[in-house]
Design an enzyme around this catalytic site. Structure first.
Site, short mmCIF file in Angstrom:
data_model
loop_
_atom_site.label_atom_id
_atom_site.label_comp_id
_atom_site.label_asym_id
_atom_site.label_seq_id
_atom_site.Cartn_x
_atom_site.Cartn_y
_atom_site.Cartn_z
N GLU A 176 8.44 -0.84 1.41
CA GLU A 176 7.98 -0.28 0.12
C GLU A 176 9.07 -0.35 -0.94
O GLU A 176 9.41 0.64 -1.58
CB GLU A 176 7.51 1.16 0.31
N GLU A 374 0.33 -0.48 6.76
CA GLU A 374 0.19 0.99 6.75
C GLU A 374 -1.09 1.35 6.03
O GLU A 374 -1.40 0.77 4.99
CB GLU A 374 1.34 1.69 6.01
#
Ligand code: P53
Length: 476
Positions: A176, A374
């Site tokens: 991320e 995710e």
């Protein structure tokens, strides 16, 4: 209509610091996750100056996967996992981060862990840096504001690529990486990049500088991987929260476009090997004096990723305001509530259709294989006296998302490699440090205050996900 292909990678995802514990075992060094206390919804985790006595650091023990991984992987195998996404704790391999030689005990731990996965035919999918860089690199070098970090990261990457090349094919560089677009809060700058700001410091250019060094480090790692073993596949990892305009007013639409620019230019650099013009123009307008060299540009262009890994939990919404004539997006104040979607107990907007939109957005922009690494529902689970947990709400959330992901593949023709729901076993929340924000198919008896037996127990969603995998996404 073709459905998911036969080798679709169903699995689950975690990160080392959120489940391993054993924070001082096998010569492991202190990571940034080890100096963060427990918070709660609306209560930020405290970042302390080193490890202080009397504070609650939930990642120190986490769920003790370090000692219990065999039991946990056996349960993953029972669910039918084809792959398992975790990260390598950088501090197990280079405890301080700037050593010349790696720590053999740390390398051995991951050898054993990967062997245990492969024993069941579970393919490890590995993130190199998932919110757990060595804390020493923060105190000695100022984190990723320092160019020297590039060499330390690339050394780490080369060591693990070389060591595990025959056990691990799929890798991602920085988890991320675009979370730090939200630079006004303390969390993302610290977890992404080991940045601590001085009071009054202009944070924004520091974030762009750190991200630049990370992007160069990522590109050099991709290049190194190809030299070591051309069969390795290296992806980026992007936190995808698509930003919608609150209304169809043209200024709201432009605000949403600017928001997408400001959150996802990182992907352009990873995929295309160069900065998009809009962000260069923004740097010029703001007169940011960034250290971006010709050598860096060459490195970026030579280290484009093989696939795009991304997380998807929620969508965002934004709108134009009178006090913002340039329609600049600032994540700490530009977000508004979307009246058309529900929210989780932690305020995350639940939007399955946004996943289909995101898959299409990535595919339209980049035409690279996509991997949802995710997705999941953080909720308060209640264990009944007989030990069972009825998490039907989690089944509902995941089924709704898988339905949309299926449409993206079958109807829209997106190239999707796999799906690894987050926190396949309950673990420590990254954002809040809580145990009570649970994502797992497997319940872990551990509470926010650190109490609990650490016993594992499948929830209702365990058998459900087992069927999903068995039917290759047909039985939802
Ligand atoms: P937690 C913010 C927004 C989207 C994803 O998050 C985020 C975050 C950071 O909190 O993080 C990712 O545990 C991250 C995982 C994390 C997971 O989402 O705050 O990659 O490490 O645990 C869920 O509920």
């Amino acid at each position: 209509m073709s459905g998911f292909n036969a080798n679709f990678m169903w699995g689950g995802a975690v990160a080392a610091h959120q489940l391993e514990g054993g924070w001082q075992e096998g010569g492991k060094g202190v990571s940034v996750a080890d100096v963060m206390t427990a918070g709660a919804h609306g209560v930020a985790r405290e970042i302390t100056d080193g490890v202080l006595p009397g504070k609650n650091y939930p990642n120190h023990e986490a769920i003790d996967f370090y000692h219990r991984y065999k039991e946990d992987i056996r349960l993953f195998a029972e669910m039918g996992f084809k792959c398992f996404r975790t990260s390598i704790a950088w501090t197990r391999i280079f405890p301080l981060g700037d050593e010349a030689q790696p720590n053999e005990a740390g390398l051995k731990f991951y050898d054993d862990l990967f062997d245990e996965c492969l024993k069941y035919g579970i393919e490890p999918v590995i993130t190199l840096s998932h919110f757990e860089m060595p804390y020493h690199l923060v105190t000695e070098y100022g984190g990723w504001r320092n160019r020297k970090l590039i060499d330390f990261f690339v050394r780490f990457a080369k060591v693990v690529f070389t060591r595990y090349q025959h056990k691990v094919k799929y890798w991602m560089t920085f988890n991320e990486i675009n979370n730090q677009a939200n630079f006004h809060e303390d969390f993302a700058p610290f977890t992404n990049s080991g940045l601590k700001y001085q009071p009054g410091e202009d944070r924004e250019p520091v974030m762009y500088q750190a991200a630049h060094y990370e992007l160069v480090a990522s590109a050099l790692a991709v290049k190194a991987a190809r030299d070591i073993n051309p069969s390795l596949q290296i992806g980026c990892m992007i936190a995808m929260c698509p930003v919608y305009p609150l209304t169809c007013a043209p200024d709201d639409m432009m605000m949403a476009m600017n928001a997408m620019h400001r959150r996802y230019w990182f992907t352009d650099v990873h995929v295309r090997g160069k900065y998009p013009q809009h962000i260069l123009n923004y740097f010029a307008r703001r007169e940011f004096d960034l250290d971006i060299t010709e050598e860096d540009r060459v490195a970026l262009s030579e280290g484009c990723v093989d696939y795009i890994g991304f997380s998807y939990y929620m969508s965002f919404a934004t709108k134009a305001t009178d006090d913002n004539p340039q329609l600049d997006y600032d994540e700490s104040k530009s977000l508004v509530s979307n009246p058309y979607v529900q929210k989780s107990d932690w305020g995350w907007q639940i939007d399955p259709v946004g996943l289909r939109y995101s898959l299409n957005w990535f595919w339209d922009h980049y035409q690279l294989p996509l991997f949802i690494v995710e997705n999941g529902f953080g909720a308060i689970d209640v264990q009944q006296p007989d030990g069972t947990v009825d998490d039907s709400y989690r089944i509902e959330y995941l089924a709704a998302h898988i339905r949309e992901m299926k449409k993206a593949v079958e109807e829209d023709g997106v190239d999707l490699m796999g799906y690894t729901p987050w926190g396949c076993i309950d673990l420590v929340s990254a954002g809040t440090g809580e145990m009570k924000k649970r994502y797992g198919f497997i319940y872990v008896d551990k509470n926010n205050d650190g109490s609990g037996t650490l016993a594992r127990r499948p929830k209702k969603s365990f058998a459900w996900y087992q069927q999903v995998i068995k039917s290759n996404g047909e039985s939802l």
